[in-house]
Design a protein around this motif. Structure first.
Motif, PDB file in Angstrom:
ATOM      1  N   VAL A  11       0.830  -1.206   0.000  1.00  0.00           N
ATOM      2  CA  VAL A  11       0.000   0.000   0.000  1.00  0.00           C
ATOM      3  C   VAL A  11       0.863   1.254   0.000  1.00  0.00           C
ATOM      4  N   ALA A  12       2.111   1.110   0.443  1.00  0.00           N
ATOM      5  CA  ALA A  12       3.058   2.242   0.436  1.00  0.00           C
ATOM      6  C   ALA A  12       4.466   1.682   0.621  1.00  0.00           C
ATOM      7  N   THR A  13       5.434   2.529   0.363  1.00  0.00           N
ATOM      8  CA  THR A  13       6.836   2.208   0.621  1.00  0.00           C
ATOM      9  C   THR A  13       7.446   3.369   1.380  1.00  0.00           C
ATOM     10  N   VAL A  14       8.135   3.063   2.479  1.00  0.00           N
ATOM     11  CA  VAL A  14       8.894   4.076   3.208  1.00  0.00           C
ATOM     12  C   VAL A  14      10.303   4.066   2.595  1.00  0.00           C
ATOM     13  N   VAL A  15      10.701   5.197   2.053  1.00  0.00           N
ATOM     14  CA  VAL A  15      12.024   5.313   1.429  1.00  0.00           C
ATOM     15  C   VAL A  15      12.920   6.091   2.385  1.00  0.00           C
ATOM     16  N   LEU A  16      13.941   5.414   2.904  1.00  0.00           N
ATOM     17  CA  LEU A  16      14.920   6.060   3.776  1.00  0.00           C
ATOM     18  C   LEU A  16      16.021   6.650   2.908  1.00  0.00           C
ATOM     19  N   ARG A  17      16.356   7.898   3.151  1.00  0.00           N
ATOM     20  CA  ARG A  17      17.429   8.578   2.419  1.00  0.00           C
ATOM     21  C   ARG A  17      18.539   8.879   3.424  1.00  0.00           C
ATOM     22  N   TYR A  18      19.677   8.252   3.195  1.00  0.00           N
ATOM     23  CA  TYR A  18      20.799   8.354   4.122  1.00  0.00           C
ATOM     24  C   TYR A  18      21.686   9.543   3.787  1.00  0.00           C
ATOM     25  N   ALA A  19      22.412   9.996   4.795  1.00  0.00           N
ATOM     26  CA  ALA A  19      23.316  11.142   4.633  1.00  0.00           C
ATOM     27  C   ALA A  19      24.378  10.881   3.570  1.00  0.00           C
ATOM     28  N   GLY A  21      23.909   9.439   0.746  1.00  0.00           N
ATOM     29  CA  GLY A  21      23.297   9.390  -0.578  1.00  0.00           C
ATOM     30  C   GLY A  21      22.621   8.072  -0.915  1.00  0.00           C
ATOM     31  N   GLN A  22      22.816   7.042  -0.120  1.00  0.00           N
ATOM     32  CA  GLN A  22      22.170   5.748  -0.349  1.00  0.00           C
ATOM     33  C   GLN A  22      20.704   5.810   0.070  1.00  0.00           C
ATOM     34  N   THR A  23      19.917   4.854  -0.412  1.00  0.00           N
ATOM     35  CA  THR A  23      18.517   4.751  -0.018  1.00  0.00           C
ATOM     36  C   THR A  23      18.201   3.303   0.356  1.00  0.00           C
ATOM     37  N   ALA A  24      17.142   3.134   1.107  1.00  0.00           N
ATOM     38  CA  ALA A  24      16.599   1.814   1.431  1.00  0.00           C
ATOM     39  C   ALA A  24      15.084   1.919   1.342  1.00  0.00           C
ATOM     40  N   ARG A  25      14.452   0.858   0.902  1.00  0.00           N
ATOM     41  CA  ARG A  25      12.995   0.831   0.747  1.00  0.00           C
ATOM     42  C   ARG A  25      12.386  -0.179   1.719  1.00  0.00           C
ATOM     43  N   LEU A  26      11.364   0.269   2.423  1.00  0.00           N
ATOM     44  CA  LEU A  26      10.671  -0.573   3.398  1.00  0.00           C
ATOM     45  C   LEU A  26       9.205  -0.664   2.975  1.00  0.00           C
ATOM     46  N   PRO A  27       8.756  -1.807   2.484  1.00  0.00           N
ATOM     47  CA  PRO A  27       7.367  -1.906   2.020  1.00  0.00           C
ATOM     48  C   PRO A  27       6.382  -1.959   3.179  1.00  0.00           C
ATOM     49  N   MET A  28       5.253  -1.288   2.996  1.00  0.00           N
ATOM     50  CA  MET A  28       4.145  -1.332   3.943  1.00  0.00           C
ATOM     51  C   MET A  28       3.092  -2.241   3.308  1.00  0.00           C
ATOM     52  N   LEU A  29       2.989  -3.466   3.809  1.00  0.00           N
ATOM     53  CA  LEU A  29       2.127  -4.473   3.211  1.00  0.00           C
ATOM     54  C   LEU A  29       0.815  -4.603   3.964  1.00  0.00           C
ATOM     55  N   TYR A  30      -0.279  -4.707   3.218  1.00  0.00           N
ATOM     56  CA  TYR A  30      -1.594  -4.869   3.808  1.00  0.00           C
ATOM     57  C   TYR A  30      -1.670  -6.223   4.503  1.00  0.00           C
ATOM     58  N   TRP A  75      10.315  -0.593  12.196  1.00  0.00           N
ATOM     59  CA  TRP A  75      11.248  -1.280  11.313  1.00  0.00           C
ATOM     60  C   TRP A  75      12.641  -1.125  11.896  1.00  0.00           C
ATOM     61  N   ASP A  76      13.483  -2.114  11.684  1.00  0.00           N
ATOM     62  CA  ASP A  76      14.899  -1.966  11.986  1.00  0.00           C
ATOM     63  C   ASP A  76      15.545  -1.241  10.815  1.00  0.00           C
ATOM     64  N   ASN A  77      16.510  -0.392  11.119  1.00  0.00           N
ATOM     65  CA  ASN A  77      17.257   0.307  10.080  1.00  0.00           C
ATOM     66  C   ASN A  77      18.055  -0.730   9.288  1.00  0.00           C
ATOM     67  N   PRO A  78      17.820  -0.841   7.974  1.00  0.00           N
ATOM     68  CA  PRO A  78      18.558  -1.824   7.191  1.00  0.00           C
ATOM     69  C   PRO A  78      20.054  -1.498   7.076  1.00  0.00           C
ATOM     70  N   ARG A  79      20.432  -0.274   7.446  1.00  0.00           N
ATOM     71  CA  ARG A  79      21.835   0.131   7.420  1.00  0.00           C
ATOM     72  C   ARG A  79      22.192   0.721   8.786  1.00  0.00           C
ATOM     73  N   PRO A  80      22.258  -0.130   9.814  1.00  0.00           N
ATOM     74  CA  PRO A  80      22.560   0.376  11.151  1.00  0.00           C
ATOM     75  C   PRO A  80      23.877   1.140  11.159  1.00  0.00           C
ATOM     76  N   GLY A  81      23.908   2.217  11.932  1.00  0.00           N
ATOM     77  CA  GLY A  81      25.119   3.020  12.009  1.00  0.00           C
ATOM     78  C   GLY A  81      25.216   4.089  10.942  1.00  0.00           C
ATOM     79  N   HIS A  82      24.299   4.077   9.972  1.00  0.00           N
ATOM     80  CA  HIS A  82      24.279   5.107   8.934  1.00  0.00           C
ATOM     81  C   HIS A  82      23.136   6.073   9.237  1.00  0.00           C
ATOM     82  N   ALA A  83      23.419   7.350   9.208  1.00  0.00           N
ATOM     83  CA  ALA A  83      22.433   8.370   9.554  1.00  0.00           C
ATOM     84  C   ALA A  83      21.381   8.521   8.462  1.00  0.00           C
ATOM     85  N   VAL A  84      20.108   8.512   8.878  1.00  0.00           N
ATOM     86  CA  VAL A  84      19.007   8.787   7.961  1.00  0.00           C
ATOM     87  C   VAL A  84      18.823  10.300   7.900  1.00  0.00           C
ATOM     88  N   ALA A  85      18.947  10.860   6.708  1.00  0.00           N
ATOM     89  CA  ALA A  85      18.815  12.314   6.532  1.00  0.00           C
ATOM     90  C   ALA A  85      17.355  12.719   6.346  1.00  0.00           C
TER      91      ALA A  85
END
Length: 106
Positions: A11-19, A21-30, A75-85
């Motif tokens: 139904v949605a995706t949470v897109v994490l944008r890291y300091a 420049g990398q990104t991670a996608r977290l799906p929000m599933l019904y 959600w757990d951060n898929p990139r622990p130790g990396h700052a989410v901007a």
């Protein structure tokens, strides 16, 4: 979310944008992280990191013999130790419209 959808549908995706420049996608599933906020019969979500945070009603829900609910999910951060901007919540434009009341990042 507002509206029912097929179990497991995105139904949605949470897109994490890291300091960095990398990104991670977290799906929000019904059925995993969210269900329709209006309900007549309780249906649990399947993700152990998601719980019903609030239930209640309003005049419209009472008139329809429904109740209302909101979920809290983590959600757990898929990139622990990396700052989410920053982050985005991107709708999948499904039959179930997601909404977010509050969000924090640790």
């Amino acid at each position: 979310a507002n509206g029912r959808e097929t179990e497991g549908a995105t139904v949605a995706t949470v897109v994490l944008r890291y300091a960095d420049g990398q990104t991670a996608r977290l799906p929000m599933l019904y059925g995993e992280r969210v269900r329709d906020w209006r309900f007549t019969e309780y249906e649990p979500v399947r993700n152990p990191n998601t719980v019903t945070a609030w239930t209640g009603n309003n005049a419209e829900a009472r008139a329809r013999n429904e109740a209302l609910r909101l979920y809290r999910t983590t959600w757990d951060n898929p990139r622990p130790g990396h700052a989410v901007a920053s982050l985005d919540v991107v709708s999948a434009r499904s039959r179930s419209a997601p909404f977010v009341l509050a969000m924090t990042i640790e």
